[in-house]
Write an enzyme that holds these catalytic residues in place. Structure first.
Site, short mmCIF file in Angstrom:
data_model
loop_
_atom_site.label_atom_id
_atom_site.label_comp_id
_atom_site.label_asym_id
_atom_site.label_seq_id
_atom_site.Cartn_x
_atom_site.Cartn_y
_atom_site.Cartn_z
N PRO A 366 0.85 -1.35 0.56
CA PRO A 366 -0.03 0.26 -0.29
C PRO A 366 0.92 0.77 0.21
CG PRO A 366 -0.69 -1.48 1.50
CD PRO A 366 0.61 -1.99 1.26
N VAL A 368 2.02 3.20 -2.91
CA VAL A 368 3.35 3.13 -3.22
C VAL A 368 3.07 3.87 -4.71
CG1 VAL A 368 4.87 1.05 -2.26
CG2 VAL A 368 2.83 0.72 -4.60
N GLY A 369 1.39 4.20 -4.71
CA GLY A 369 0.90 4.86 -6.02
C GLY A 369 0.82 4.31 -6.72
N THR A 371 -2.35 2.77 -7.30
CA THR A 371 -4.28 4.20 -8.17
C THR A 371 -3.69 5.06 -8.30
OG1 THR A 371 -4.87 2.92 -6.12
CG2 THR A 371 -6.45 4.82 -7.26
N SER A 698 12.39 -18.59 3.68
CA SER A 698 13.71 -17.61 3.54
C SER A 698 14.53 -17.55 5.03
CB SER A 698 13.27 -16.79 2.98
OG SER A 698 12.49 -15.91 3.10
N LYS A 741 13.08 -7.18 -0.54
CA LYS A 741 13.61 -7.11 1.29
C LYS A 741 15.09 -6.19 1.86
CE LYS A 741 12.78 -12.49 1.28
NZ LYS A 741 12.70 -13.68 1.40
#
Length: 813
Positions: A366, A368-369, A371, A698, A741
């Site tokens: 959420p 990060v642009g 939309t 991991s 990561k």
């Protein structure tokens, strides 16, 4: 009439009253044609010239002139009537012979019947006459009863009944004869019957005939009304109502205008063949339906949807690749993969006009642009933009629409978006596609399979429209935070583009170029008097937010702007705006936002043996730091794993402990041949943030390193983090989410990252400034991991002996 007018004027002067003779005019002379079927003459006699005496009937009625009015010239010209005369019948007469014909006809006549209101002598002893009179009166009452069922006024019927009982027989016969339907010949016959008995009997026959006709007509009317259904009666009433409105001048032709307008709009929409046939069929139905029927509105709404959809309308794409690239760079920082993909699409579209729109899916954490990037793409292509939020949608009909058989049916969100955009090639953003639900009403993700399949969406059929609509020119962009919740078939239809989090440099650029101007404007501040130092923005990004996106960064900037707004408002009230200081530095950030929320906990935690920093890929799609803690206690060799761990990570923990035990001698934690290293101790591995679910392979290398650190009492090198899956033989396998990561490690202040050797190729996606700030060590085995974590010479200094018993778990004898 002139002579009569003069006589009338003399009568008003005191002379005697005027009497005239009223004689029916025959079509042909009486001695040359039969009376039967001779119709009465209409209009005045003067209209057709003088009347020949041979055209007059031999019987007539003497009448008394009650009133005579002469119209003036204007009224006579307008109405065509010069005189209006009111007459009262007196008695019958028969013409004996004519005396003269000019200036008016005079004749010698013989009076018959009543004269001066006295009835002529009637034979009281004639029983047959008396019976005929009684029968006439009874028949008259029966006629009155039949007429009462026709809803005649009660007063008129009452007067008729009184006259039947109190009027002489001859007058009764004449009265009843005037009330029923008779032919012209029958009327003349009644006129010529001077004999009361014959007249009474004849009129009785005619009245009985009229009564039978009325009864049969009434019966037929009742039968027809009973056969009429509810809809037929309503239709009849509507037709009558329309006729009444038309007579009143209130006729409403809006329905015809509405149908004509819909027909015109559908023709202008240039529908394809299937849709045009459906529209023509519905228009024919609409013309037959009354406007008050509910189905009329259903058909009308359907035709409006057909006419308003953009079947052939489209917007022209901006084919300037340089301009599109500039637009994308201006709106967003970084995101090179997305920008490259859009430029590629535009370039191919420029060469091939028939290219179908791609189905893109932006997958990332959420904030990060994703939309806003869809809107930026629409602006770069010069297309209309529409956003559809799919979060929480559980009904298939939300996508495909409801069938028209349901009350309140309407198309789905896809067709509604096309109607709103007005063109058939918009950019449609399917937001939060990973949060679709499903229940008994259907699976909306299955409905999206046709929408997002380039081979099928050219014939997308909405349940409401029930005709194919072409979606192949639409550029669909989906957004998602997690790939795991997207059904496999739907995921396969989309071209997934990973959008990782931003680096600190990218956040600084975004804050200066987008977030800061937006917050300054929204808080009513002047950009000329407000400024943020780069150090202040960096402090906000590193000390007060630690996220993949920039939402929290924008909130913190907003908090600082609110503080500035309060100070500026106070300064304006005191008229001291010149003293206002709008510069924001690190000191002011600490004053407004308080102590830093995130500090360098990596160096604090990893300075303790048994604590190692790992790298994880969170469920939101962003990376994060993972601290793994290990400790030992007296026991029976039991392994405890806590921290809301999944099955895979638990298996990694057991695998790591097995490897450590099998290599205990090489690691220097046990003397050769001393037996089970954990025979008298239990090991507890805990991963903090216990409320957050954790799973995946991991963390294998991190758990191994934590156990070795615990058993050897060694600490890892400062600011070191690692990730990788291990095998039972100590091999290190590649893992996913390397870029996310590494960015999380950069945000957390990590300087050294240990990665599997086969993940070296994934470092290409890491921004160059991040690669410069972090040292990457790629490893193939667990031994290489331990060398990188503890330093190259740790094996030579591990000297296990008598003095090292505090760091070693002694085997049990």
């Amino acid at each position: 009439m002139e002579h009569l007018w003069k006589n009338q004027q003399q009568r008003k002067s005191g002379r005697h009253e005027s009497l005239v003779g009223c004689i029916p005019i025959l079509r042909t002379p009486q001695n040359t044609a039969p009376l039967a079927e001779s119709p009465p003459r209409s209009g005045s006699v003067s209209d057709e010239g003088p009347v020949d005496a041979q055209q007059l009937n031999s019987w007539g009625v003497s009448a008394r002139v009650l009133n005579l009015v002469r119209n003036n010239a204007a009224e006579a010209k307008a109405s065509g009537v010069k005189y209006i005369v009111t007459l009262e019948g007196v008695s019958r007469f028969k013409i004996d012979h004519f005396v003269k014909s000019t200036p008016f006809i005079e004749a010698v006549v013989t009076l018959h019947g009543e004269q001066e209101g006295l009835e002529l002598d009637i034979d009281k002893e004639d029983a047959e006459l008396q019976a005929a009179v009684i029968n006439l009166r009874a028949t008259g009452h029966e006629l009155a009863n039949v007429l009462s069922q026709l809803q005649l006024p009660t007063g008129v019927l009452g007067q008729l009944r009184r006259m039947l009982d109190n009027t002489p027989p001859g007058q009764v016969a004449d009265l009843l004869a005037s009330m029923i339907d008779l032919s012209f010949a029958e009327k003349l016959q009644i006129l010529e019957l001077a004999d009361v008995k014959a007249r009474v009997m004849r009129v009785t026959e005619l009245i009985n005939r009229q009564i039978q006709v009325l009864k049969i007509s009434q019966k037929l009317q009742t039968t027809v009304e009973n056969k009429l259904g509810k809809k037929q009666r309503e239709f009849l009433l509507r037709q009558q109502m329309e006729a009444i409105k038309k007579e009143l001048g209130e006729s409403d032709e809006s329905e015809q205008d509405e149908v004509g307008d819909l027909t015109k709009r559908i023709e202008e929409a240039k529908l394809p063949d299937d849709a045009a046939k459906a529209a023509a069929r519905e228009i024919r139905r609409l013309k037959k339906l009354p406007a008050s029927v509910p189905e009329y509105q259903v058909v009308r709404n359907y035709l409006e949807w057909l006419s308003e959809l953009p079947w052939s309308k489209h917007s022209d794409d901006v084919m300037d690749i340089a301009r599109a690239r500039e637009q994308l760079n201006e709106d967003h920082s970084g995101l090179d993969k997305v920008k490259t993909r859009i430029v590629e699409y535009l370039a191919v579209r420029k060469l091939n006009q028939d290219l179908k729109g791609p189905i893109l899916c932006f997958l990332g954490p959420p904030g990060v642009g994703k939309t806003s990037l869809g809107r930026s793409i629409a602006n770069a292509l010069g297309r209309k933009f529409h956003r559809i939020s799919l979060g929480g949608v559980r009904d298939e009909a939300e996508i495909r629409g409801h069938r028209r058989t349901y009350v309140g049916a309407m198309p789905g969100t896809i067709i509604q978006a096309m109607r709103k955009c007005g063109v058939n090639n918009p950019v449609i953003l399917l937001d939060e596609i990973d949060k679709l639900g499903r229940d008994v009403r259907g699976d909306p993700s299955s409905a999206l399979l046709e929408v997002l399949d380039p081979e099928q969406n050219s014939t997308f059929t909405d349940h409401y429209m029930n005709v194919p609509f072409d979606l192949s020119k639409v550029l669909f962009i989906a957004t998602a935070n997690e790939a795991d919740t997207i059904p496999g078939p739907l995921y396969d239809r989309m071209e997934v583009i990973q959008i990782p989090g931003y680096t600190f440099d990218e956040k600084l650029h975004i804050a200066k170029r987008h977030l800061l101007p937006k917050q300054i404007k929204s808080h009513g501040l002047d950009p000329a008097i407000v400024s943020f130092d780069d150090s202040a923005l960096n402090k906000i990004a590193t000390g007060y937010t630690r996220e993949a996106g920039v939402r929290n960064l924008e909130r913190e900037i907003g908090a600082l702007c609110r503080s500035l707004a309060v100070e500026y408002a106070d300064a304006k009230e005191k008229a001291q705006t010149d003293d206002f200081r709008g510069a924001v530095d690190v000191e002011r950030v600490r004053k407004v936002l308080g102590p830093e929320r995130f500090d360098d906990e990596v160096s604090e935690r990893t300075s303790i043996p048994g604590v190692i920093t790992g790298l994880a890929w969170t469920a939101s799609g962003s990376g994060g730091l993972l601290f793994i803690e290990a400790t030992q206690m007296p026991g029976n060799g039991v392994l405890h794993l806590t921290g809301k761990l999944g099955d895979v990570i638990k298996e990694s923990g057991r695998l790591a402990l097995t490897w450590v035990r099998s290599n205990a001698v090489k690691l220097g934690i046990s003397k050769e041949g001393t037996g089970n290293v954990l025979a008298a101790a239990d090991v507890h591995i805990h991963i903090p943030a216990g409320a957050t679910p954790k799973d995946g392979p991991s963390a294998g290398v991190t758990i191994v390193t934590a156990l070795v650190s615990l058993f050897t009492s060694r600490t890892a090198l400062p600011h070191t983090a690692m990730t990788g899956e291990i095998t039972l033989r100590g091999q290190v396998l590649p893992v996913g989410g390397i870029k996310e990561k590494v960015l999380a490690a950069h945000r957390g202040g990590i300087k050294r990252v240990i990665l599997p050797f086969r993940n070296q190729k994934d470092l290409v996606d890491v921004p160059a400034n991040v690669r410069q700030d972090i040292e990457f060590i790629t490893v193939k085995t667990v031994w290489e991991v331990l060398d990188a974590a503890f330093g190259a010479g740790w094996r030579e200094t591990r000297n296990v002996g008598e003095g090292d018993e505090a760091a070693v778990v002694e085997p049990s004898n």
